[in-house]
Design an enzyme around this catalytic site. Structure first.
Site, PDB file in Angstrom:
ATOM      1  N   CYS A  37      97.336   5.997   1.821  1.00  0.00           N
ATOM      2  CA  CYS A  37      98.593   6.504   2.375  1.00  0.00           C
ATOM      3  C   CYS A  37      99.558   5.390   2.767  1.00  0.00           C
ATOM      4  O   CYS A  37     100.751   5.639   2.961  1.00  0.00           O
ATOM      5  CB  CYS A  37      98.328   7.392   3.579  1.00  0.00           C
ATOM      6  SG  CYS A  37      97.200   8.730   3.220  1.00  0.00           S
ATOM      7  N   HIS A  86     104.645   8.259   7.938  1.00  0.00           N
ATOM      8  CA  HIS A  86     103.730   8.938   7.035  1.00  0.00           C
ATOM      9  C   HIS A  86     103.508  10.354   7.567  1.00  0.00           C
ATOM     10  O   HIS A  86     103.270  10.548   8.757  1.00  0.00           O
ATOM     11  CB  HIS A  86     102.414   8.160   6.984  1.00  0.00           C
ATOM     12  CG  HIS A  86     101.339   8.863   6.223  1.00  0.00           C
ATOM     13  ND1 HIS A  86     101.565   9.403   4.978  1.00  0.00           N
ATOM     14  CD2 HIS A  86     100.044   9.136   6.525  1.00  0.00           C
ATOM     15  CE1 HIS A  86     100.447   9.967   4.548  1.00  0.00           C
ATOM     16  NE2 HIS A  86      99.517   9.819   5.467  1.00  0.00           N
ATOM     17  N   ASN A 130     100.237  16.341   3.538  1.00  0.00           N
ATOM     18  CA  ASN A 130     100.040  14.901   3.390  1.00  0.00           C
ATOM     19  C   ASN A 130      99.965  14.569   1.894  1.00  0.00           C
ATOM     20  O   ASN A 130      99.032  14.978   1.219  1.00  0.00           O
ATOM     21  CB  ASN A 130      98.743  14.517   4.117  1.00  0.00           C
ATOM     22  CG  ASN A 130      98.439  13.029   4.044  1.00  0.00           C
ATOM     23  OD1 ASN A 130      99.048  12.299   3.276  1.00  0.00           O
ATOM     24  ND2 ASN A 130      97.476  12.606   4.841  1.00  0.00           N
TER      25      ASN A 130
HETATM   26  O1  UT7 Z   1      96.690   9.942   5.851  1.00  0.00           O
HETATM   27  C1  UT7 Z   1      95.709   9.928   6.844  1.00  0.00           C
HETATM   28  C2  UT7 Z   1      94.796  11.022   6.526  1.00  0.00           C
HETATM   29  N1  UT7 Z   1      94.249  11.822   7.501  1.00  0.00           N
HETATM   30  C3  UT7 Z   1      94.749  12.256   8.663  1.00  0.00           C
HETATM   31  O2  UT7 Z   1      95.761  11.891   9.141  1.00  0.00           O
HETATM   32  C4  UT7 Z   1      93.918  13.305   9.363  1.00  0.00           C
HETATM   33  C5  UT7 Z   1      93.675  12.984  10.798  1.00  0.00           C
HETATM   34  N2  UT7 Z   1      92.978  14.075  11.469  1.00  0.00           N
HETATM   35  C6  UT7 Z   1      93.556  15.262  11.735  1.00  0.00           C
HETATM   36  O3  UT7 Z   1      94.698  15.489  11.392  1.00  0.00           O
HETATM   37  C7  UT7 Z   1      92.767  16.275  12.534  1.00  0.00           C
HETATM   38  O4  UT7 Z   1      91.576  15.681  13.024  1.00  0.00           O
HETATM   39  C8  UT7 Z   1      92.398  17.551  11.715  1.00  0.00           C
HETATM   40  C9  UT7 Z   1      93.669  18.348  11.471  1.00  0.00           C
HETATM   41  C10 UT7 Z   1      91.756  17.153  10.414  1.00  0.00           C
HETATM   42  C11 UT7 Z   1      91.445  18.426  12.513  1.00  0.00           C
HETATM   43  O5  UT7 Z   1      91.990  18.754  13.780  1.00  0.00           O
HETATM   44  P1  UT7 Z   1      91.082  18.653  15.082  1.00  0.00           P
HETATM   45  O6  UT7 Z   1      91.905  19.132  16.205  1.00  0.00           O
HETATM   46  O7  UT7 Z   1      90.565  17.239  15.159  1.00  0.00           O
HETATM   47  O8  UT7 Z   1      89.945  19.703  14.784  1.00  0.00           O
HETATM   48  P2  UT7 Z   1      88.374  19.486  14.671  1.00  0.00           P
HETATM   49  O9  UT7 Z   1      88.021  18.702  13.460  1.00  0.00           O
HETATM   50  O10 UT7 Z   1      87.860  19.022  15.990  1.00  0.00           O
HETATM   51  O11 UT7 Z   1      87.896  20.970  14.459  1.00  0.00           O
HETATM   52  C12 UT7 Z   1      88.049  21.963  15.475  1.00  0.00           C
HETATM   53  C13 UT7 Z   1      87.408  23.249  14.990  1.00  0.00           C
HETATM   54  C14 UT7 Z   1      86.000  23.071  14.434  1.00  0.00           C
HETATM   55  O12 UT7 Z   1      85.243  24.204  14.809  1.00  0.00           O
HETATM   56  P3  UT7 Z   1      84.215  24.106  16.054  1.00  0.00           P
HETATM   57  O13 UT7 Z   1      83.266  23.010  15.710  1.00  0.00           O
HETATM   58  O14 UT7 Z   1      85.076  23.800  17.236  1.00  0.00           O
HETATM   59  O15 UT7 Z   1      83.632  25.458  16.054  1.00  0.00           O
HETATM   60  C15 UT7 Z   1      86.199  23.089  12.946  1.00  0.00           C
HETATM   61  O16 UT7 Z   1      85.084  23.563  12.245  1.00  0.00           O
HETATM   62  O17 UT7 Z   1      88.191  23.786  13.923  1.00  0.00           O
HETATM   63  C16 UT7 Z   1      87.346  24.067  12.798  1.00  0.00           C
HETATM   64  N3  UT7 Z   1      88.130  23.861  11.592  1.00  0.00           N
HETATM   65  C17 UT7 Z   1      88.900  24.811  11.062  1.00  0.00           C
HETATM   66  N4  UT7 Z   1      89.160  26.075  11.407  1.00  0.00           N
HETATM   67  C18 UT7 Z   1      90.019  26.780  10.664  1.00  0.00           C
HETATM   68  C19 UT7 Z   1      88.233  22.732  10.827  1.00  0.00           C
HETATM   69  N5  UT7 Z   1      89.069  22.942   9.812  1.00  0.00           N
HETATM   70  C20 UT7 Z   1      89.496  24.223   9.921  1.00  0.00           C
HETATM   71  C21 UT7 Z   1      90.377  25.015   9.173  1.00  0.00           C
HETATM   72  N6  UT7 Z   1      90.617  26.277   9.576  1.00  0.00           N
HETATM   73  N7  UT7 Z   1      91.027  24.543   8.082  1.00  0.00           N
END
Ligand code: UT7
Length: 332
Positions: free
Chosen positions: A117, A259, A289
């Protein structure tokens, strides 16, 4: 008598995004997710998905053609083509060579750079260095990605975040004494965190095999929470350091083009820099993204929308797999 150094300027910008939009509601029919979850956690509403005939080189060529047109130049004055991509059409030859052929450009140095990225900032710095040797006249720099080709459409934690598209800029030297142009770059990397966000299979470490395909090794994998924390830290640092190094206060910035990965990451950058979110150019709701294409698509849209005017100082800041990061200050 030696002449004063000439600045590297952005002569024109262009972008291309595929026709097909995939909304959060569409995605909720493919994986267990919802518009509410995706939008509140990321700020994304929809993303573009390339059709089967579109590739990083075809999208990149179209963005490049628009940038050359915007610069008011002829293709025969482009003598460098650099593509930033982590989804090249094929391992070799480079996507830049394929773009060259598609645009009908004859005499150019062509190569790809893989910095995920942060790719667009990396290629801008490399191309600027080439121009400053005095051996080249104009560089076409392109960020282009068909991320839909490496997404695991069964993994809701990643497939909802990314999209396809391309953005480009033509770089060239300004007239002597013209102060418009790139002021500075600040790039960095930390390879100790390479496995936080990667595509393990498909290269020479895990060549394609029945086992690697069955193990879904050729898809993008990410530990989202850890990446999030790193993104907030290093994007903030890359922005603060470049401002300090150049004695520029954040209130002098007309526009920040970050970004476009996650709205919450951008909001934290906004509060760390004490720059209101209104001064950030945002389009992640439309495209998600798009990795190396993210900044050049946003830059092109910001310029065409009149959000950046001649004389404005703008900040570009990115973060991605590697880990890599970068920032750049530009006087437009
Ligand atoms: O270019 C750089 C590339 N990457 C990034 O910039 C990504 C950086 N990270 C992020 O943007 C965030 O960490 C995410 C958007 C990927 C995730 O957000 P989060 O607030 O960190 O959520 P999490 O991973 O802690 O997940 C929270 C919950 C989980 O369920 P439990 O364990 O609390 O029951 C996940 O299983 O949300 C669940 N979950 C979803 N639910 C519905 C994860 N993905 C999804 C989804 N839809 N797509």
């Amino acid at each position: 008598m030696s002449s004063a150094p000439r600045s590297v300027q952005i002569k024109g910008t262009g972008s291309y995004t595929p026709q097909k939009a995939l909304t959060n509601n569409d995605l909720s029919k493919i994986v267990d997710t919802s518009d509410e979850w995706i939008f509140t956690r990321t700020g994304i509403k929809e993303r573009r998905i390339a059709d089967e005939n579109e590739t990083s080189s075809s999208m990149g060529a179209e963005a490049g053609r628009r940038a050359i047109e915007n610069a008011g130049l002829n293709i025969d004055v482009i003598d460098v083509i650099v593509v930033g991509t982590m989804t090249p059409d094929m391992p070799f030859p480079s996507t830049a060579c394929l773009v060259q052929e598609k645009l009908g450009i004859k005499n150019a140095v062509c190569f790809d750079v893989e910095a995920a990225c942060s790719g667009f900032l990396y290629i801008m710095e490399i191309a600027s260095g080439l121009l400053q040797t005095g051996r080249y006249r104009n560089a076409l720099v392109i960020g282009s990605e068909k991320l839909s080709s490496i997404l695991d459409w069964e993994d809701r934690t990643t497939c909802v975040l990314f999209g396809d598209g391309a953005g480009a800029a033509v770089l060239g030297l300004g007239e002597e004494g013209d102060t418009a142009g790139i002021i500075d770059f600040k790039l960095g990397a930390d390879g100790s965190k390479a496995d936080m966000l990667h595509q393990p299979g498909g290269g020479c470490a895990i060549p394609p095999s029945t086992e690697s395909l069955a193990g879904r090794q050729h898809f993008l994998k990410m530990r989202g929470k850890e990446v999030f924390k790193q993104a907030v830290r290093v994007m903030g640092q890359a922005a603060v350091e470049i401002l300090e190094q150049n004695g520029i206060e954040s209130d002098q910035l007309a526009c920040v083009v970050p970004h476009q990965a996650n709205m919450r990451i951008i909001e934290s950058l906004s509060s760390r820099l004490h720059i209101p979110i209104e001064r950030f150019f945002l389009n992640l709701d439309k495209y998600g993204n798009t990795s190396a294409a993210s900044i050049p698509i946003a830059l092109d849209e910001a310029a065409r929308a009149g959000r950046i005017k001649r004389g404005d100082i703008i900040l570009l800041v990115a973060f991605g797999a590697g880990l890599t990061w970068g920032s750049s200050l530009i006087r437009w």
